[in-house]
Write a protein that holds these residues in place. Structure first.
Motif, PDB file in Angstrom:
ATOM      1  N   ASP A 140      -4.382  53.055  43.267  1.00  0.00           N
ATOM      2  CA  ASP A 140      -5.679  51.737  42.943  1.00  0.00           C
ATOM      3  C   ASP A 140      -4.001  50.421  42.925  1.00  0.00           C
ATOM      4  O   ASP A 140      -4.258  49.226  43.863  1.00  0.00           O
ATOM      5  CB  ASP A 140      -5.980  51.651  41.817  1.00  0.00           C
ATOM      6  CG  ASP A 140      -7.355  51.784  41.271  1.00  0.00           C
ATOM      7  OD1 ASP A 140      -7.774  52.296  42.741  1.00  0.00           O
ATOM      8  OD2 ASP A 140      -7.579  52.211  40.686  1.00  0.00           O
ATOM      9  N   TYR A 141      -2.779  51.056  42.956  1.00  0.00           N
ATOM     10  CA  TYR A 141      -2.180  50.128  43.036  1.00  0.00           C
ATOM     11  C   TYR A 141      -1.802  49.922  43.999  1.00  0.00           C
ATOM     12  O   TYR A 141      -1.243  48.318  44.910  1.00  0.00           O
ATOM     13  CB  TYR A 141      -0.832  50.692  42.168  1.00  0.00           C
ATOM     14  CG  TYR A 141       0.153  49.293  42.060  1.00  0.00           C
ATOM     15  CD1 TYR A 141       0.769  48.196  41.198  1.00  0.00           C
ATOM     16  CD2 TYR A 141       1.447  49.765  42.499  1.00  0.00           C
ATOM     17  CE1 TYR A 141       1.198  47.912  41.819  1.00  0.00           C
ATOM     18  CE2 TYR A 141       2.611  48.770  42.418  1.00  0.00           C
ATOM     19  CZ  TYR A 141       2.687  47.355  41.716  1.00  0.00           C
ATOM     20  OH  TYR A 141       3.487  46.903  42.065  1.00  0.00           O
ATOM     21  N   ASP A 142      -1.476  50.963  45.022  1.00  0.00           N
ATOM     22  CA  ASP A 142      -0.904  51.461  47.024  1.00  0.00           C
ATOM     23  C   ASP A 142      -1.959  50.310  46.643  1.00  0.00           C
ATOM     24  O   ASP A 142      -2.003  49.560  47.982  1.00  0.00           O
ATOM     25  CB  ASP A 142      -0.889  52.445  46.982  1.00  0.00           C
ATOM     26  CG  ASP A 142      -0.282  53.547  46.834  1.00  0.00           C
ATOM     27  OD1 ASP A 142       0.990  52.987  45.582  1.00  0.00           O
ATOM     28  OD2 ASP A 142      -0.363  54.647  46.818  1.00  0.00           O
ATOM     29  N   CYS A 143      -3.536  50.113  46.562  1.00  0.00           N
ATOM     30  CA  CYS A 143      -4.238  49.499  47.726  1.00  0.00           C
ATOM     31  C   CYS A 143      -4.355  47.345  46.800  1.00  0.00           C
ATOM     32  O   CYS A 143      -4.673  46.821  48.086  1.00  0.00           O
ATOM     33  CB  CYS A 143      -5.490  49.758  47.604  1.00  0.00           C
ATOM     34  SG  CYS A 143      -5.586  51.550  47.996  1.00  0.00           S
ATOM     35  N   PHE A 144      -4.067  47.656  45.227  1.00  0.00           N
ATOM     36  CA  PHE A 144      -4.119  46.351  44.903  1.00  0.00           C
ATOM     37  C   PHE A 144      -3.327  45.771  44.331  1.00  0.00           C
ATOM     38  O   PHE A 144      -3.405  45.213  43.225  1.00  0.00           O
ATOM     39  CB  PHE A 144      -5.421  46.246  43.988  1.00  0.00           C
ATOM     40  CG  PHE A 144      -6.694  46.681  44.788  1.00  0.00           C
ATOM     41  CD1 PHE A 144      -7.545  46.420  46.047  1.00  0.00           C
ATOM     42  CD2 PHE A 144      -7.234  48.655  44.658  1.00  0.00           C
ATOM     43  CE1 PHE A 144      -8.288  47.347  46.538  1.00  0.00           C
ATOM     44  CE2 PHE A 144      -8.489  48.565  44.613  1.00  0.00           C
ATOM     45  CZ  PHE A 144      -9.377  47.852  46.289  1.00  0.00           C
ATOM     46  N   GLY A 145      -2.100  46.390  44.094  1.00  0.00           N
ATOM     47  CA  GLY A 145      -1.350  46.260  43.681  1.00  0.00           C
ATOM     48  C   GLY A 145      -0.551  44.433  43.815  1.00  0.00           C
ATOM     49  O   GLY A 145       0.740  44.165  43.017  1.00  0.00           O
TER      50      GLY A 145
END
Length: 272
Positions: A140-145
């Motif tokens: 999730d962080y890779d996409c929305f971080g």
């Protein structure tokens, strides 16, 4: 001054000079003498009770000072109160619970190779802070971080540790958890440790923006660990503080309308 000698295992005092060769401490200075710095059991119970009631060390100290006729009669300093409460909190994190937590993290890492955890120990090898995130949080962080929100308003019941989740928002405008920590205190050192652990867990990919409350120690830690990030205050905390600072003005409907527009409706600095 006292002189003594030891002969055949027997201690003798041949000379005593009762005259002091230095100026005696004044009554208001007694609290700074080592012999006068002690938190009594009675005071300790009061300090602990006030801490449990979310009354800070300073307020607890001056409450006792008011009861005994001044700070010089408390028998300790504000720093002693802080150290006393920190020792009590450290003693609460039992070794068995810390070991169980470590075992749990190791099991999770065995099930999920991308599971990450980090623990900070004090000088006595006691656990004081810990952080973890799973592989879903990393994805999730890779996409929305690009943007994260950090909050420390929650505490546990048993140990009074600070629950510090790091969250964001996905493409469906739903909250996603990037990681979570439990902290012993809200000092700059604890926040720096947490942010560095978080950064390590995310492959040293720093966020572009971070939203927090107005805690000064937290702000300093953000500058140290995320110097390139844009640091902003959370609107929820701004609104909460507005109720305390300008509550009387918010009773005016027109003022409240304009205030809410400034807080939520402005898309540029010029409009604000």
């Amino acid at each position: 001054m006292i002189s003594f000698s030891v002969k055949d295992g027997i201690w003798t005092i041949p000379h005593i000079n009762s005259d002091h060769n230095h100026e005696l401490a004044k009554p208001e200075e007694r609290q700074f003498l080592r012999s006068g710095q002690k938190v009594t059991d009675a005071c300790g119970q009061v300090f602990t009770s006030m801490k449990d009631a979310r009354r800070g060390e300073t307020k607890a100290f001056f409450y006792i000072a008011n009861e005994v006729g001044g700070p010089e009669n408390v028998g300790c300093t504000k720093k002693d109160v802080y150290n006393y409460l920190q020792r009590k909190k450290n003693e609460m994190v039992e070794a068995g619970d810390a070991q169980n937590l470590l075992n749990h993290f190791k099991r999770k890492q065995g099930e999920d190779p991308n599971f990450f955890y980090s623990m900070q120990l004090d000088q006595y090898s006691r656990m004081i802070n810990f952080f973890w995130r799973d592989s879903r949080a990393k994805s999730d962080y890779d996409c929305f971080g690009d943007v994260i929100c950090f909050d420390t308003t929650f505490r546990t019941n048993k140990y009074d540790l600070i629950c510090a989740p790091i969250v964001g928002v996905n493409h469906h405008w739903r909250n996603v958890v990037f990681g979570c920590a439990f902290l012993l205190d809200e000092t700059m050192e604890s926040f720096v440790w947490l942010f560095e652990s978080f950064l390590e867990s995310m492959g040293n990919k720093a966020p572009k923006s971070i939203f927090t409350d107005e805690d000064k120690a937290m702000a300093k830690a953000v500058k140290i660990v995320f110097p390139g990030a844009s640091h902003r205050l959370c609107t929820w905390h701004i609104g909460k503080n507005a109720g305390k600072k300008i509550g009387s003005y918010l009773g005016n409907p027109e003022f409240k309308k304009q205030f809410n527009h400034c807080l939520h409706g402005c898309s540029s600095e010029i409009e604000f």
